[in-house]
Design an enzyme around this catalytic site. Structure first.
Site, PDB file in Angstrom:
ATOM      1  N   ASP A 134      12.119 -35.888 -64.041  1.00  0.00           N
ATOM      2  CA  ASP A 134      11.959 -37.025 -64.539  1.00  0.00           C
ATOM      3  C   ASP A 134      10.389 -37.455 -64.435  1.00  0.00           C
ATOM      4  O   ASP A 134      10.291 -38.486 -63.952  1.00  0.00           O
ATOM      5  CB  ASP A 134      12.828 -38.044 -63.996  1.00  0.00           C
ATOM      6  CG  ASP A 134      12.909 -39.113 -65.018  1.00  0.00           C
ATOM      7  OD1 ASP A 134      12.586 -39.074 -66.284  1.00  0.00           O
ATOM      8  OD2 ASP A 134      13.408 -40.208 -64.685  1.00  0.00           O
ATOM      9  N   LEU A 166      10.098 -56.743 -56.931  1.00  0.00           N
ATOM     10  CA  LEU A 166       9.111 -56.142 -57.506  1.00  0.00           C
ATOM     11  C   LEU A 166       9.330 -55.597 -58.833  1.00  0.00           C
ATOM     12  O   LEU A 166       8.552 -55.387 -59.727  1.00  0.00           O
ATOM     13  CB  LEU A 166       8.672 -54.686 -56.673  1.00  0.00           C
ATOM     14  CG  LEU A 166       8.264 -55.040 -55.262  1.00  0.00           C
ATOM     15  CD1 LEU A 166       8.075 -53.613 -54.446  1.00  0.00           C
ATOM     16  CD2 LEU A 166       6.847 -55.698 -55.199  1.00  0.00           C
ATOM     17  N   GLY A 193      17.978 -49.925 -64.737  1.00  0.00           N
ATOM     18  CA  GLY A 193      19.208 -49.755 -64.960  1.00  0.00           C
ATOM     19  C   GLY A 193      19.888 -49.593 -63.524  1.00  0.00           C
ATOM     20  O   GLY A 193      21.176 -49.468 -63.417  1.00  0.00           O
ATOM     21  N   PHE A 194      19.210 -48.938 -62.427  1.00  0.00           N
ATOM     22  CA  PHE A 194      19.872 -48.640 -61.258  1.00  0.00           C
ATOM     23  C   PHE A 194      19.929 -49.830 -60.315  1.00  0.00           C
ATOM     24  O   PHE A 194      20.882 -49.896 -59.520  1.00  0.00           O
ATOM     25  CB  PHE A 194      18.938 -47.789 -60.369  1.00  0.00           C
ATOM     26  CG  PHE A 194      17.552 -48.399 -60.327  1.00  0.00           C
ATOM     27  CD1 PHE A 194      17.104 -49.296 -59.204  1.00  0.00           C
ATOM     28  CD2 PHE A 194      16.482 -48.169 -61.393  1.00  0.00           C
ATOM     29  CE1 PHE A 194      16.030 -49.921 -59.096  1.00  0.00           C
ATOM     30  CE2 PHE A 194      15.140 -48.724 -60.786  1.00  0.00           C
ATOM     31  CZ  PHE A 194      14.874 -49.609 -59.883  1.00  0.00           C
ATOM     32  N   LYS A 243      15.073 -50.280 -52.633  1.00  0.00           N
ATOM     33  CA  LYS A 243      15.577 -50.160 -53.885  1.00  0.00           C
ATOM     34  C   LYS A 243      17.236 -50.369 -53.350  1.00  0.00           C
ATOM     35  O   LYS A 243      17.780 -49.738 -52.559  1.00  0.00           O
ATOM     36  CB  LYS A 243      15.611 -48.668 -54.519  1.00  0.00           C
ATOM     37  CG  LYS A 243      16.272 -48.597 -55.680  1.00  0.00           C
ATOM     38  CD  LYS A 243      16.433 -46.937 -56.144  1.00  0.00           C
ATOM     39  CE  LYS A 243      15.218 -46.274 -56.634  1.00  0.00           C
ATOM     40  NZ  LYS A 243      15.403 -44.913 -57.186  1.00  0.00           N
TER      41      LYS A 243
END
Length: 662
Positions: free
Chosen positions: A474, A355, A359-360, A378
């Protein structure tokens, strides 16, 4: 007696003490296992390959040809036709390049045949160019030439090849040390290097690990990827070995020891192969000898001290890992998903299920095998900017909160060095796509207002309505996801922090995204509810205007904050002139209210910003927005400094008129 906590390391100590008596070499009868602590004539050699004493030399001297060495006896990775494929593990120590000799590269290979052409020079590492000729193969390449077509240009990488020399995954040669820091290993340095290759046939997980000798195997692999080797390993007999080739320059590639095990863990190599003696040169290849075997009964005290220090480090590492595991379970609870389930859900983390990435790491769409529920997974990479602390924060917070305008965390998984979070799948992706991607439909005013109200509702819940205060830190368009009905849901709590109601926040690290960061946060580094309100104000204006928080100024050519641009538009005429040009049909009164509310939320003084309870009242018509002028939104620097220490914990000092009938 050893302490009980030493028990995981007793086999290591036992191996160090009795290594002289465990020397084995060759094929272990009746098993799919190879152990070569030095080499003998039961290998099949061709091309430039030869033995020098106990040493296997794949190429030596002037180049132009290749060399191969295969075990004469094929391995079987499948007990019965159509049955399960076995996993395997292998480790070997190799050396490339000595002084004047340059190595071009070599490879560990599993092949459907041991008859490979011996005229494959230079860049091909002695491997087939492809499997078009029917030779299926899998190889781990240790390549030192970047582009042979334009000259001998140094490279230094490890790659995974499947039926092709175009690597499916590659990485600069190196290893991750005890502290997780990456250190480069120069392949053709003339020093001993040990490699480990581990394949899990059930999870299709392939790990490649590298380290200079002598060294324990690093915990974090150099390469870790999903690859399906069933098509090769199910063919029948498979030959294991090594391959290398050279171009016009002299080259040298040596293998000092090799261990392989099908359906198990490869045996450690003898200490004469990966010795504690690191001083290592070849003065005369024909007279080359391994260091003499170590007799533990007569080792110097300094060597015994080194062994004890290594054991102490390993024990400390094990105790620290146990403490970390306890911390995980206390803060996050037990893992909710198995790695196998998530591999199945994403079809082996296939690119077609991808998807997005950042950076993660990467986010994949998945379908849970037991419930057929669609989820978003994730997959946080070991090199991620989102570290363990952020990962745990997201689990600890999202695992407990429940709100229709927050992305729902379903669970998590830890597998070796990998961290995975599983969320509800948001079919329409992130809001920023609809604001800036011209290929997506333009959001109408009703959709935009519903998204703004939804995010406001979720943020109010975090600040006021949950058992603790949660500071998101954030808030931005890319962290707002849209569900099937285009409702906005706030996500990505990796930077979030929580504290008790009535207690000041302790966060003192500047975090967030430029353009959304409040002035006092940039100055003092202290996140509060008011800094979240500032980011929400910028976000609100962004949704209405369809412009990014920081953009080019109209005249100076520099950069201008979005709130400053809207304030200037208001001062120059009507604030409604700032609305997104793509938005054709809207309610002027609602647009004016939302833009002014966004400016008030992004006021330079935190004490002048409304709390989220007031924001909700303004948006729903339960309170009237106070009258103010554009100039009142900016305080001078002197006033900023005077009020910083007072205002950080203050939500609002705005006069409110409550309307009747609510």
């Amino acid at each position: 007696m050893f302490p009980v906590s030493w028990h995981p390391y007793l086999p290591v100590l036992f191996f160090l003490c009795l290594a002289d008596h465990l020397h084995t070499s060759g094929v272990i009868a009746g098993t799919n296992e190879l152990v070569y602590n030095g080499f003998s004539a039961d290998l099949k050699l061709d091309g430039k390959a030869l033995w020098i004493d106990d040493l296997l030399s794949l190429t030596n001297g002037p180049g132009g040809t290749s060399g191969h060495a295969f075990c004469r006896y094929p391995l079987s990775f499948q007990d019965n036709p159509g049955g399960a494929i076995s996993s395997f593990s292998t480790t070997f120590v190799f050396v490339m390049g000595f002084k004047q000799y340059k190595g071009n590269g070599m490879a560990f290979i599993l092949s459907s045949t041991s008859d490979l052409p011996d005229d494959s020079p230079g860049e091909y590492l002695g491997l087939p160019h492809s499997n078009l000729d029917g030779h299926a193969f899998f190889a781990i390449e240790f390549d030192t030439v970047l582009n042979p077509e334009i000259g001998d240009i140094d490279d230094n990488h490890v790659g995974i090849d499947v039926n092709s020399l175009a690597s499916v995954e590659s990485q600069t040669a190196g290893f991750y040390n005890f502290y997780g820091e990456f250190q480069t290993v120069v392949l053709r340095s003339g020093e001993r290097i040990q490699a480990w290759v581990d394949y899990d046939s059930k999870l299709y997980q392939l790990n490649v690990t590298l380290a200079p000798c002598p060294s324990f195997k690093p915990q974090l692999p150099l390469l870790s990827t999903t690859v399906n080797l069933s098509s090769l390993l199910s063919l029948g007999p498979v030959y294991a070995g090594f391959s290398a080739s050279s171009r016009k320059v002299s080259s040298s590639h040596y293998v000092l020891g090799w261990s392989l095990k099908v359906d198990g863990v490869a045996q450690p190599l003898h200490n004469s192969v990966s010795s504690f003696d690191t001083a290592y040169e070849l003065q005369n290849l024909s007279n080359f000898e391994f260091p003499r075997k170590m007799n533990i009964l007569g080792v110097p005290l300094i060597v015994q001290a080194v062994i004890l220090i290594v054991l102490a480090v390993l024990i400390c590492r094990q105790l620290r890992k146990a403490k970390e595991d306890d911390e995980w379970e206390i803060k996050c609870g037990m893992p909710s998903f198995t790695y196998k389930d998530l591999v199945t859900a994403t079809e082996g983390f296939s690119n077609k299920m991808l998807l997005g990435k950042g950076g993660f790491g990467r986010v994949y769409k998945g379908v849970l095998p037991t419930t057929t529920q669609h989820v978003a997974i994730k997959r946080v990479s070991p090199e991620s900017k989102q570290g363990k602390k952020e990962f745990m924060a997201e689990i600890a917070i999202l695992g407990h909160v429940r709100h229709r305008n927050l992305v729902q965390l379903l669970g998590y998984c830890r597998y070796k060095q990998e961290l995975l979070l599983v969320y509800d799948y948001m079919a329409n992706g992130s809001l920023d796509r609809y604001l800036y991607d011209k290929t997506t439909p333009t959001l109408d005013w009703a959709q935009r207002l519903r998204i703004i109200k939804g995010v406001a509702s979720g943020l109010y819940y975090l600040h006021e309505d949950w058992e603790q205060v949660i500071i998101h830190r954030d808030i931005k368009a890319s962290n707002v996801l849209l569900d099937d009905d285009m409702n906005g849901r706030l996500g990505d709590f990796g930077l979030a922090r929580l504290h008790d109601h009535g207690v000041d926040a302790h966060t003192t690290l500047v975090a967030g995204t430029w353009g959304y960061i409040a002035p006092e946060l940039a100055r003092l580094g202290k996140a509060t509810k008011a800094t979240d309100v500032f980011a929400f104000g910028v976000f609100t204006i962004e949704v209405v205007c369809g412009r990014k928080p920081i953009g080019p100024a109209n005249t100076s050519g520099g950069l201008l904050a979005l709130a400053d641009w809207v304030r200037g538009t208001w001062q120059g005429g009507s604030i409604v002139d700032a609305v997104d040009p793509e938005l054709k049909d809207y309610d002027r009164a609602e647009v004016e209210l939302v833009l002014k509310l966004g400016l008030l939320c992004s006021h330079s003084l935190p004490r002048s910003r409304p709390c989220m309870r007031l924001v909700m009242l303004y948006l729903e018509g339960g309170a009237r927005l106070p009258n103010f002028h554009p100039a009142s939104l900016v305080a001078d620097g002197h006033e900023d400094e005077e009020t910083d220490h007072k205002a950080l914990s203050t939500s609002a000092a705005t006069t409110v008129t409550i309307l009747s009938g609510r």
